[in-house]
Scaffold this motif. Structure first.
Motif, mmCIF file in Angstrom:
data_model
loop_
_atom_site.group_PDB
_atom_site.id
_atom_site.type_symbol
_atom_site.label_atom_id
_atom_site.label_comp_id
_atom_site.label_asym_id
_atom_site.label_seq_id
_atom_site.Cartn_x
_atom_site.Cartn_y
_atom_site.Cartn_z
ATOM 1 N N GLN A 238 28.248 36.928 30.381
ATOM 2 C CA GLN A 238 28.713 36.198 29.203
ATOM 3 C C GLN A 238 29.151 37.157 28.104
ATOM 4 O O GLN A 238 30.136 36.922 27.407
ATOM 5 C CB GLN A 238 27.604 35.281 28.695
ATOM 6 C CG GLN A 238 27.353 34.072 29.589
ATOM 7 C CD GLN A 238 26.339 33.114 28.976
ATOM 8 O OE1 GLN A 238 25.606 33.473 28.054
ATOM 9 N NE2 GLN A 238 26.299 31.899 29.496
ATOM 10 N N GLU A 239 28.423 38.249 27.930
ATOM 11 C CA GLU A 239 28.765 39.227 26.903
ATOM 12 C C GLU A 239 30.086 39.923 27.227
ATOM 13 O O GLU A 239 30.920 40.163 26.344
ATOM 14 C CB GLU A 239 27.655 40.264 26.764
ATOM 15 C CG GLU A 239 27.931 41.376 25.754
ATOM 16 C CD GLU A 239 28.182 40.858 24.333
ATOM 17 O OE1 GLU A 239 28.800 41.588 23.540
ATOM 18 O OE2 GLU A 239 27.751 39.718 24.020
ATOM 19 N N ASN B 127 32.555 38.649 28.988
ATOM 20 C CA ASN B 127 33.618 37.661 28.746
ATOM 21 C C ASN B 127 33.900 37.508 27.257
ATOM 22 O O ASN B 127 35.057 37.353 26.843
ATOM 23 C CB ASN B 127 33.233 36.310 29.345
ATOM 24 C CG ASN B 127 33.404 36.279 30.852
ATOM 25 O OD1 ASN B 127 34.248 36.982 31.396
ATOM 26 N ND2 ASN B 127 32.609 35.469 31.527
ATOM 27 N N ARG B 128 32.846 37.563 26.438
ATOM 28 C CA ARG B 128 33.029 37.447 24.992
ATOM 29 C C ARG B 128 33.854 38.622 24.474
ATOM 30 O O ARG B 128 34.772 38.454 23.653
ATOM 31 C CB ARG B 128 31.672 37.412 24.287
ATOM 32 C CG ARG B 128 31.769 37.182 22.767
ATOM 33 C CD ARG B 128 30.477 37.530 22.065
ATOM 34 N NE ARG B 128 30.197 38.961 22.161
ATOM 35 C CZ ARG B 128 30.832 39.893 21.436
ATOM 36 N NH1 ARG B 128 31.776 39.541 20.575
ATOM 37 N NH2 ARG B 128 30.519 41.167 21.560
ATOM 38 N N GLN B 129 33.547 39.815 24.945
ATOM 39 C CA GLN B 129 34.276 41.005 24.506
ATOM 40 C C GLN B 129 35.733 40.972 24.965
ATOM 41 O O GLN B 129 36.640 41.344 24.223
ATOM 42 C CB GLN B 129 33.590 42.264 25.054
ATOM 43 C CG GLN B 129 32.247 42.552 24.406
ATOM 44 C CD GLN B 129 31.585 43.792 25.002
ATOM 45 O OE1 GLN B 129 31.110 43.775 26.129
ATOM 46 N NE2 GLN B 129 31.596 44.863 24.237
ATOM 47 N N LYS C 2 37.581 38.266 25.552
ATOM 48 C CA LYS C 2 38.284 37.271 24.739
ATOM 49 C C LYS C 2 38.581 37.806 23.340
ATOM 50 O O LYS C 2 39.546 37.394 22.699
ATOM 51 C CB LYS C 2 37.452 35.994 24.649
ATOM 52 C CG LYS C 2 37.417 35.202 25.952
ATOM 53 C CD LYS C 2 36.597 33.938 25.809
ATOM 54 C CE LYS C 2 36.583 33.144 27.115
ATOM 55 N NZ LYS C 2 35.780 31.908 27.012
ATOM 56 N N ALA C 3 37.736 38.738 22.866
ATOM 57 C CA ALA C 3 37.934 39.342 21.539
ATOM 58 C C ALA C 3 38.919 40.502 21.586
ATOM 59 O O ALA C 3 39.179 41.150 20.571
ATOM 60 C CB ALA C 3 36.593 39.816 20.983
#
Length: 247
Positions: free
Chosen positions: A149-150, A152-154, A156-157
């Motif tokens: 999840q982390e 994927n968050r990075q 997307k950012a």
């Protein structure tokens, strides 16, 4: 006086030689024909399109599976109705994909347009292409991006996770620029082409490439320039009329 060589007359053997060469070079359409049984689409097509004949006479309709395969060529090669008619006549790989020979009658652009409009009115276009996409995925399975999840968050950012940079082999297998999008209940990962086409010549005059999550409308400004000022333009395959380009 300069002399010109006379073109020789080509026969079926010459066509076989050319097709064999295309196979050796890697004809993706041939592999598509071998990997997917297109007869599976016939029942769905005939259920929606078949009609009782209105009296005698008249030209019989083209084979429905043939017409659907033409729509596949249009979508994946980004061709207009006029261009797909030309390319089928011109390209041997297209003719082989459609199981046509040089002697066969080829549907014209108007016939292609009418067929697509019929499918659109029956709400069959996306259903057929979803079915086709499912078969295509079976033919070419895509490895899943198993990120945390982390991570994927990075991504997307717009960042590249540290776990990727520390492992060059892992980074080589990850596409950190592509994005997910959803259409008609189907998830897609990758990129999207946005193209501007001249209405008269049918030539693509400008295009942009974005990740798959970017909506087409967001790229309109990037496609327009001074040459489009005070001219009409159209959007998507339904050719909806939009306002002229102005300051």
């Amino acid at each position: 006086m300069k002399k010109f060589k006379r073109h020789k007359d080509y026969g079926f053997w010459d066509q076989d030689i050319r097709l064999s060469k295309l196979s050796r070079l890697g004809d993706l359409l041939e592999k598509l024909n071998e990997g997917i049984d297109f007869e599976m689409f016939r029942e769905l097509l005939e259920a929606g399109l078949s009609k009782e004949p209105q009296g005698r006479g008249g030209r019989p309709p083209y084979d429905y599976v043939l017409m659907f395969k033409i729509l596949i060529l249009q979508r994946y090669y980004n061709l207009s109705d006029e261009q797909v008619e030309y390319q089928i006549n011109d390209r041997m790989s297209f003719m082989r994909f459609l199981n046509l020979t040089i002697a066969d009658d080829i549907p014209d652009s108007r016939t292609v347009w009418c067929f697509r409009e019929q499918l659109t009115d029956l709400n069959l276009v996306e259903e057929l292409f979803c079915l086709f996409t499912g078969e295509l995925k079976k033919l070419n399975p895509v490895p899943r991006q198993r990120n945390t999840q982390e991570e994927n968050r990075q991504i997307k950012a717009g960042e590249i996770p540290e776990s990727f940079t520390k492992n060059p082999h892992k980074l080589a297998l990850k596409d950190t620029d592509a994005r997910w999008t959803q259409k008609n209940g189907m998830n897609y990962f990758g990129y999207k082409n946005h193209a501007k086409q001249d209405a008269k010549s049918k030539l693509i005059t400008k295009y942009t490439v974005t990740d798959a999550s970017v909506h087409d409308s967001r790229e309109t400004a990037a496609l327009l320039d001074e040459n489009d000022r005070d001219k009409e333009f159209y959007a998507d395959s339904r050719r909806k009329r939009l306002s002229p380009v102005r300051e």
